[in-house]
Design an enzyme around this catalytic site. Sequence first.
Site, PDB file in Angstrom:
ATOM      1  N   SER A   1     -72.075 104.093  68.920  1.00  0.00           N
ATOM      2  CA  SER A   1     -70.314 103.894  69.423  1.00  0.00           C
ATOM      3  C   SER A   1     -70.407 104.202  70.781  1.00  0.00           C
ATOM      4  CB  SER A   1     -69.487 105.490  69.038  1.00  0.00           C
ATOM      5  OG  SER A   1     -68.267 105.389  68.757  1.00  0.00           O
TER       6      SER A   1
ATOM      7  N   ASP B   1     -65.098  99.016  60.392  1.00  0.00           N
ATOM      8  CA  ASP B   1     -65.049 100.425  61.112  1.00  0.00           C
ATOM      9  C   ASP B   1     -63.673 100.817  61.752  1.00  0.00           C
ATOM     10  OD1 ASP B   1     -65.004 102.262  63.933  1.00  0.00           O
ATOM     11  OD2 ASP B   1     -67.657 101.757  62.831  1.00  0.00           O
TER      12      ASP B   1
ATOM     13  N   HIS C   1     -66.872 104.542  59.935  1.00  0.00           N
ATOM     14  CA  HIS C   1     -67.422 104.718  62.122  1.00  0.00           C
ATOM     15  C   HIS C   1     -68.610 104.383  62.740  1.00  0.00           C
ATOM     16  CE1 HIS C   1     -67.593 104.112  65.897  1.00  0.00           C
ATOM     17  NE2 HIS C   1     -68.079 105.698  67.227  1.00  0.00           N
TER      18      HIS C   1
END
Length: 468
Positions: free
Chosen positions: A209, A407, A435
């Site tokens: 991320s 995602d 995610h």
Amino acid sequence: MRRLITIISPVIAVLVAAAGFSGAARAAGPGRLEAYYGQRVAWSSCGNGYQCGKLRVPLDYSQPGGRQIKISLVRLPATGKKIGSIVLNFGGPGISGVDSLKSSKAIVSAALRQRFDVVSFDPRGVGGSAPVRCMNTLGLDAYFATDPTPDNGTEVKQAKQWAKTFAGACKANSGTQLLAHVGTGEAARDMDVMRAALGEARLTYLGWSYGTYLGARYADLFPARIRAMVLDGAENPSQTGTEFAQSQALGFRVATESFLRDCFRAKDCPFRQHSIGAALKKLEALYKRADRAPLRNVYDGRQVSEAVARTGVTASLYSTAGWPMLRKALAAAFKGDGTYLLLLADEYNGRRSDGSYDNRYEAQMAISCVDHPESRCPYWPVKGTRFAKKVRAAGSPPILVVGTTRDPATPYRLARELASQLSNGVLLTNDADGHTAYRGGSTCVERQIDRYLITAAAPRPAACAVKA
């Protein structure tokens, strides 16, 4: 395990389009930083097989002789014949890498555990690394409950006042000197000092991320110092804050629809009409109901406002593992009980069982406001320097960029864009919900990533099916 990505606060959402990601200007190289690059980490046991240590870095890399801060690190020693160290970043900005790694030894595969010392850290401003501090518990409780959709001038004025109060509290409790130097550019430089302190000639890195943004910034600064790098759940560093917010909004819409389709097949689904359109309208009606009069909460005295309800729902969309609890939370909320939504929001916001908060949100705001000054809170006490260019990392080895097709927080399109920007980017596609991909259930993804990190052999573009 959750990797945090920006859910803009209900206050800041009223005032700015988004908080984006960039970093500080290039500063001095190792030639002026010998004392820092010459360090070795003094590891000591911190329980359950983990070792902890500290790393000295300059607060301001343009003034290496000035104020110093300490970066907190944690290490899980290799279980077999060691190649070296692998550095992890779990996202955010604002997530504690120390806490995240100490929460589970299964965060990486047994294959990586065998060949690497697994190392993580709290980036500057986060957790145990010169943490940013702003509000107390009562202040944050009220701040997180502030109306994200003001309906009149009075509510807009209240939102502006909360933004001013939050920024003022950060200035008072953290100081402008620290706030000015918590950006991603300087965190990337910390990571290079860390590489040297770990005794590694080249960095092996896995970032999720926001950790992909940090990794990309490192790659652009130090392309020749990379051994292997995986960027999972990628961001596009050249996006503006507004562009990123728009991408993320679309991603969460796709994730919501995936959740609903799955919900319609479950016996405990709280939506009677098995229609995406009807279900979305029911969700919006719930938020409007909470806006008019907060939902009840049997856990403590707090009320479940619209902002809290939205955060509870959104936080549950990060992983399919959260969908059963979200069904339960929504079933209760439709009957007026917002307790489960509150608990989900609390977990996301870092509220502990004793009522205190970790500093993930405060750090997130501070880092984002430095990284992306044009979309910072208008009352923020320091300015930053936006990194407004594509990341090339010319001269790096192949860098593996991983994107998951549905995602919610870092949409797949961003992974494609980052892989194409990098001079030596390679795209691995994970056809799935949720995610990020690594350790998310796909043996195909895990096999591809592990092989690359262990061998450092150039990966090839690949795709993994949902049930691979």
